[in-house]
Design a protein around this motif. Structure first.
Motif, PDB file in Angstrom:
ATOM      1  N   MET A  51       0.753  -0.611  -0.264  1.00  0.00           N
ATOM      2  CA  MET A  51      -0.256   0.149   0.370  1.00  0.00           C
ATOM      3  C   MET A  51       0.680   1.046  -0.448  1.00  0.00           C
ATOM      4  O   MET A  51       1.944   1.140   0.682  1.00  0.00           O
ATOM      5  CB  MET A  51      -0.545  -0.683   1.610  1.00  0.00           C
ATOM      6  N   LYS A  52       0.024   2.184  -1.159  1.00  0.00           N
ATOM      7  CA  LYS A  52       1.401   3.635  -0.964  1.00  0.00           C
ATOM      8  C   LYS A  52       1.357   4.250   0.820  1.00  0.00           C
ATOM      9  O   LYS A  52       0.336   4.092   0.884  1.00  0.00           O
ATOM     10  CB  LYS A  52       1.241   4.169  -1.932  1.00  0.00           C
ATOM     11  N   LEU A  53       2.768   5.273   0.658  1.00  0.00           N
ATOM     12  CA  LEU A  53       2.707   6.083   1.888  1.00  0.00           C
ATOM     13  C   LEU A  53       0.989   6.598   2.099  1.00  0.00           C
ATOM     14  O   LEU A  53       0.119   7.327   2.904  1.00  0.00           O
ATOM     15  CB  LEU A  53       3.028   6.127   2.201  1.00  0.00           C
ATOM     16  N   ARG A  54       0.500   7.417   0.692  1.00  0.00           N
ATOM     17  CA  ARG A  54      -0.329   8.226   0.557  1.00  0.00           C
ATOM     18  C   ARG A  54      -1.495   7.590   0.770  1.00  0.00           C
ATOM     19  O   ARG A  54      -2.214   8.396   1.293  1.00  0.00           O
ATOM     20  CB  ARG A  54      -0.489   9.065  -0.715  1.00  0.00           C
ATOM     21  N   THR A  55      -1.974   6.197   0.531  1.00  0.00           N
ATOM     22  CA  THR A  55      -3.029   5.736   0.843  1.00  0.00           C
ATOM     23  C   THR A  55      -3.178   5.868   2.645  1.00  0.00           C
ATOM     24  O   THR A  55      -4.042   5.990   2.950  1.00  0.00           O
ATOM     25  CB  THR A  55      -3.232   4.273  -0.311  1.00  0.00           C
ATOM     26  N   ILE A  56      -2.341   5.650   2.671  1.00  0.00           N
ATOM     27  CA  ILE A  56      -1.905   4.585   4.015  1.00  0.00           C
ATOM     28  C   ILE A  56      -1.842   6.236   4.978  1.00  0.00           C
ATOM     29  O   ILE A  56      -3.277   6.324   5.710  1.00  0.00           O
ATOM     30  CB  ILE A  56      -1.180   4.148   5.086  1.00  0.00           C
ATOM     31  N   ALA A  57      -1.390   7.593   4.205  1.00  0.00           N
ATOM     32  CA  ALA A  57      -1.836   8.163   4.929  1.00  0.00           C
ATOM     33  C   ALA A  57      -3.617   8.941   5.466  1.00  0.00           C
ATOM     34  O   ALA A  57      -3.751   9.425   6.223  1.00  0.00           O
ATOM     35  CB  ALA A  57      -1.147  10.071   4.354  1.00  0.00           C
ATOM     36  N   ARG A  58      -3.863   8.975   4.181  1.00  0.00           N
ATOM     37  CA  ARG A  58      -5.394   9.161   3.863  1.00  0.00           C
ATOM     38  C   ARG A  58      -6.340   7.696   4.650  1.00  0.00           C
ATOM     39  O   ARG A  58      -7.193   8.482   5.851  1.00  0.00           O
ATOM     40  CB  ARG A  58      -5.956   8.737   2.581  1.00  0.00           C
ATOM     41  N   LEU A  59      -6.038   6.806   4.675  1.00  0.00           N
ATOM     42  CA  LEU A  59      -6.536   5.626   5.676  1.00  0.00           C
ATOM     43  C   LEU A  59      -6.268   5.947   7.123  1.00  0.00           C
ATOM     44  O   LEU A  59      -7.319   6.573   7.993  1.00  0.00           O
ATOM     45  CB  LEU A  59      -6.135   4.755   5.419  1.00  0.00           C
ATOM     46  N   ASP A  60      -5.508   6.654   7.244  1.00  0.00           N
ATOM     47  CA  ASP A  60      -5.056   7.566   9.186  1.00  0.00           C
ATOM     48  C   ASP A  60      -6.307   8.484   9.497  1.00  0.00           C
ATOM     49  O   ASP A  60      -6.262   7.993  10.369  1.00  0.00           O
ATOM     50  CB  ASP A  60      -3.844   7.570   9.583  1.00  0.00           C
TER      51      ASP A  60
END
Length: 143
Positions: free
Chosen positions: A1-10
């Motif tokens: 998973m990309k960091l940007r996606t993880i940041a949005r999920l967080d």
């Protein structure tokens, strides 16, 4: 998973987490309020009991009002108890949601850590591939 996606999920998870914290605060406030209502009711009951126990003559209308008060206070106490039980159940559910939310966010943190490591490795590999080849002429510093 990309960091940007993880940041949005967080970010979404953090919003939900805050809502659960607010919910817990509301349920705790309901429990405090129920306790305060119970104390007020107990105070009125104590005063009523003391009025009857001091041996003074009691007027019939006061006795009738006292009887109404006792019935109303019993109903109020039952309602306070139901409110308190409901608040406790909701608080327990909210605490479970909080634990689930925290576990999810911990999982996202771990995924972000792993994704960062992968990106760092890829960046290092790209940097190695982008370096000019060091041949004998480059080592001597001449062309």
């Amino acid at each position: 998973m990309k960091l940007r996606t993880i940041a949005r999920l967080d970010l979404i998870a953090a919003t939900r987490h805050q809502k659960v914290l607010d919910e817990i605060e509301r349920h705790n406030a309901m429990l405090v309020s129920a306790e305060q209502q119970r104390q007020v009711l107990d105070s009125y009951r104590t005063r009523l009991r003391e009025g009857w126990q001091n041996g003074q003559t009691v007027i019939a209308s006061e006795a009738q009002r006292a009887s109404h008060f006792v019935r109303a206070s019993d109903n109020a106490e039952a309602q306070i108890l139901r409110t308190e039980q409901n608040a406790r159940r909701m608080l327990e559910a909210a605490l479970q949601k909080l634990a689930d939310s925290q576990a999810y966010r911990n999982g996202l943190d771990e995924a972000a850590r792993k994704a960062t490591l992968v990106e760092d490795r890829l960046a290092a590999q790209r940097a190695e591939l982008a370096l000019p080849a060091r041949g004998p002429a480059n080592k001597a510093g001449g062309s």
